[in-house]
Scaffold this motif. Sequence first.
Motif: not given
Length: 230
Positions: A72, A76, A219, A223
């Motif tokens: 993740m 990003l 996360m 996120k």
Amino acid sequence: MRKNLVVLTGAGISAESGIPTFRGTDGLWEGHDVMEVASPQGWAKNQSLVLDFYNQRRKAVLDAEPNEAHKMLAELEKDYDVQIITQNIDDLHERGGSSKVLHLHGEIKKARSCVDENLIYELNGWEIKEGDLCEKGSQLRPHIVWFGEMVPMIEPAARITAKADVLLVVGTSLQVYPAASLIHEVQRNIPIYVIDPSTPEYYGTNQITAIAKGAVEGMKEAKEKLIASC
């Protein structure tokens, strides 16, 4: 222009890939006093023990795979200019797809000379053996920052952190210095997200958003927040 997202990671993110944090509540690493296996004094006393300790750690890293938290962070990069600053010595961020990773405490898959710290070598396997020498004839040692040694990458890390538009902290309790000092390098009013199951109460400030979860679950939440605010 995309925002700069600086990510400071620690042992908690690697633990979810099955890599032990090694240091237990009794201060021992796999039954060894930390100074026996992770200090210049320990190296001078018993090179064989230190090499074996890190060989076993290296084998564990080679067997591990990046987890969803690593992936993740890489994803990003679609929305942010992401710079990872990690206290971890594994390469799971790189294998998870992150393109910019700064290792504060060295890299387990590299060796370096004992007489010239600029002589650094990629390792093909999991072992450094006694008698493995650099080109200047000195025994190779793990490319790791040991207790009592300088952290040469802390100044570049501080410069990067000072330019953050957002700081994300994953899997570290911010108890180990000098890495813990990086959180103080961010500019005033810069948003900070801290993902850790044991985030202190004072993290619940206007600047700091605490996400009291493990790396992967934390996360997922972070996120979403980051994409919504970019």
